[in-house]
Motif scaffolding. Structure first.
Motif, PDB file in Angstrom:
ATOM      1  N   LEU A  13      10.130   9.644  -5.492  1.00 56.28           N
ATOM      2  CA  LEU A  13       8.746  10.723  -5.188  1.00 56.28           C
ATOM      3  C   LEU A  13       7.965  10.606  -4.065  1.00 56.28           C
ATOM      4  N   ARG A  14       8.242  11.607  -2.655  1.00 51.74           N
ATOM      5  CA  ARG A  14       7.466  11.769  -2.030  1.00 51.74           C
ATOM      6  C   ARG A  14       6.729  12.807  -1.975  1.00 51.74           C
ATOM      7  N   VAL A  15       4.962  12.372  -1.662  1.00 54.58           N
ATOM      8  CA  VAL A  15       3.367  13.718  -1.442  1.00 54.58           C
ATOM      9  C   VAL A  15       3.085  13.991  -0.217  1.00 54.58           C
ATOM     10  N   SER A  16       3.818  14.452   0.109  1.00 59.00           N
ATOM     11  CA  SER A  16       2.404  15.007   1.416  1.00 59.00           C
ATOM     12  C   SER A  16       1.443  15.087   1.572  1.00 59.00           C
ATOM     13  N   LEU A  17       0.903  14.408   2.162  1.00 54.88           N
ATOM     14  CA  LEU A  17      -1.056  14.503   2.349  1.00 54.88           C
ATOM     15  C   LEU A  17      -1.005  15.425   3.259  1.00 54.88           C
ATOM     16  N   THR A  18      -0.300  16.231   4.050  1.00 59.31           N
ATOM     17  CA  THR A  18      -1.429  17.347   5.270  1.00 59.31           C
ATOM     18  C   THR A  18      -0.443  17.042   6.057  1.00 59.31           C
ATOM     19  N   ASP A  19       0.010  18.335   6.513  1.00 61.37           N
ATOM     20  CA  ASP A  19       1.064  18.861   7.909  1.00 61.37           C
ATOM     21  C   ASP A  19       0.599  18.293   9.039  1.00 61.37           C
ATOM     22  N   SER A  41      -6.029  25.249   0.795  1.00 61.63           N
ATOM     23  CA  SER A  41      -4.459  25.883   0.293  1.00 61.63           C
ATOM     24  C   SER A  41      -4.058  24.024  -0.162  1.00 61.63           C
ATOM     25  N   LEU A  42      -4.882  23.141   0.354  1.00 60.89           N
ATOM     26  CA  LEU A  42      -3.940  21.700   0.312  1.00 60.89           C
ATOM     27  C   LEU A  42      -4.407  21.204  -0.918  1.00 60.89           C
ATOM     28  N   LEU A  43      -4.135  20.158  -1.228  1.00 54.93           N
ATOM     29  CA  LEU A  43      -4.053  19.397  -2.606  1.00 54.93           C
ATOM     30  C   LEU A  43      -5.200  18.875  -2.784  1.00 54.93           C
ATOM     31  N   ARG A 263       9.732  15.938  -4.023  1.00 57.61           N
ATOM     32  CA  ARG A 263       8.922  16.530  -3.339  1.00 57.61           C
ATOM     33  C   ARG A 263       7.741  17.393  -2.986  1.00 57.61           C
ATOM     34  N   LEU A 264       6.639  16.492  -2.882  1.00 60.25           N
ATOM     35  CA  LEU A 264       5.114  17.715  -3.214  1.00 60.25           C
ATOM     36  C   LEU A 264       5.113  17.804  -1.799  1.00 60.25           C
ATOM     37  N   THR A 265       4.879  18.580  -1.805  1.00 66.41           N
ATOM     38  CA  THR A 265       3.969  19.769   0.088  1.00 66.41           C
ATOM     39  C   THR A 265       2.834  18.954   0.051  1.00 66.41           C
ATOM     40  N   ALA A 266       2.390  19.053   0.979  1.00 58.65           N
ATOM     41  CA  ALA A 266       0.585  18.906   0.832  1.00 58.65           C
ATOM     42  C   ALA A 266      -0.054  20.566   0.261  1.00 58.65           C
ATOM     43  N   ASP A 267       0.780  21.098   0.280  1.00 59.63           N
ATOM     44  CA  ASP A 267      -0.168  22.630  -0.086  1.00 59.63           C
ATOM     45  C   ASP A 267       0.251  22.952  -2.081  1.00 59.63           C
ATOM     46  N   GLY A 268       1.482  21.669  -2.666  1.00 61.63           N
ATOM     47  CA  GLY A 268       1.709  21.615  -3.819  1.00 61.63           C
ATOM     48  C   GLY A 268       3.175  22.359  -4.442  1.00 61.63           C
TER      49      GLY A 268
END
Length: 330
Positions: A13-19, A41-43, A263-268
């Motif tokens: 799993l790749r988790v983006s914490l911020t753009d 909009s961010l998690l 993959r999980l983007t910073a906005d879920g």
């Protein structure tokens, strides 16, 4: 499990914490930056940890990598790592960063439970770094790398992108610098994920180009590239070892047939491929009144079931994803 119709199972799993990012790399985004995601909009930190818990306890994920943008810009990073390290079963935890600020936080990340780290650095020349990133932060990255090594986040891996007419001649120098500092170097082909959509196949420094350049000074012994499985890097022993160098040919030598990533983007949003043009919204499911973990897990399973056989890069009709790499996560 996160299965797809081609028999692949996603365990990474790749988790983006911020753009957001504090560099402006020419192959990633314009000098003025981008329109960042709104904070609402961010998690939240709790939502990120909940999704990682669902992935680990219900969906068979065993490896979690935190990415960005630049993940060190996430205020709750250390706490997120620590909370994920407490999960049972405990996942392998890693981080990809540009290294700016790493000098300060490396020991805290180690103590929180981070296992490994990758630092992006495309040149050992400060002036070339300034031109490529539009920032004078080369020394900060070098200090961050040294701090990660001293903190025991080993092996410290260095990710490098070569560009024609910019730093393509540095491959052997970069390898020798990495060996001198006990870093594991990995070259990555430039991918069509820039915000400007300026990538052109004919201008790309390929895996074959990189290997040819390295062989002007060193003997490379294939460690078994055809048996790499889901590992993105083909690895080569340098001059008989013990040092190794990796080459990730995502464009010219893809590994889609054995891909094990989700993959999980910073906005879920879940993305079942780096180059996907579709996403599945988990944030909305998380925020529904009375939502439960199994509802979220089912949405995630459905998203991965529809994964395509490959990235489509070889298809003449290929279109870049609407999101750039900084908004997708590495």
């Amino acid at each position: 499990m996160l299965l797809d119709t081609y028999g692949r199972t996603a365990t990474d799993l790749r988790v983006s914490l911020t753009d957001r990012c504090n560099l402006r790399c020419t192959y990633c985004m314009p000098e003025e930056g981008l329109d960042w995601l709104k904070k609402t909009s961010l998690l939240t930190d709790d939502e990120i940890v909940r999704l990682v818990r669902i992935a680990v306890t219900r969906l068979g994920v065993t490896e979690v990598r935190f990415t960005g943008g630049e993940p060190l810009l996430r205020p709750g990073l250390v706490s997120i790592v620590a909370r994920c390290a407490e999960l049972e079963p405990r996942p392998d935890l890693s981080l990809t960063t540009n290294g700016i600020g790493l000098e300060r936080v490396a020991p805290a990340l180690r103590d929180a439970g981070l296992d490994r780290i990758n630092v992006s650095l495309d040149t050992i020349d400060p002036e070339v770094f300034r031109r490529m990133t539009r920032r004078k932060r080369h020394d900060d990255v070098l200090r961050g790398l040294a701090a990660a090594r001293e903190a025991g986040l080993a092996p410290v891996k260095v990710n490098t992108v070569l560009m024609r007419g910019v730093n393509e001649d540095e491959a052997p120098d970069l390898l020798e610098w990495a060996m001198e500092n006990a870093y594991e170097l990995r070259f990555i082909e430039q991918m069509p994920l820039d915000a400007q959509h300026g990538w052109k196949r004919e201008g790309m420094v390929t895996a074959a180009d990189i290997l040819a350049s390295l062989r002007t000074r060193h003997t490379l012994t294939d460690e078994g590239a055809n048996e790499r499985g889901s590992a993105p890097a083909e690895r080569w022993l340098v001059d008989g070892g013990p040092y190794r160098v990796g080459v990730i040919g995502s464009v010219t030598r893809p590994f889609c047939h054995a891909c094990d990533r989700t993959r999980l983007t910073a906005d879920g949003q879940v993305r079942n491929c780096l180059f996907a043009r579709e996403e599945t919204d988990l944030r909305a499911a998380l925020r529904e009144e009375g939502s439960d973990d199994e509802r979220v897990a089912e949405l995630w399973r459905a998203a991965m079931w529809g994964k395509k056989a490959g990235s489509g890069l070889d298809d003449p009709s290929f279109l870049q994803p609407q999101r750039p790499m900084s908004a997708i996560g590495g």
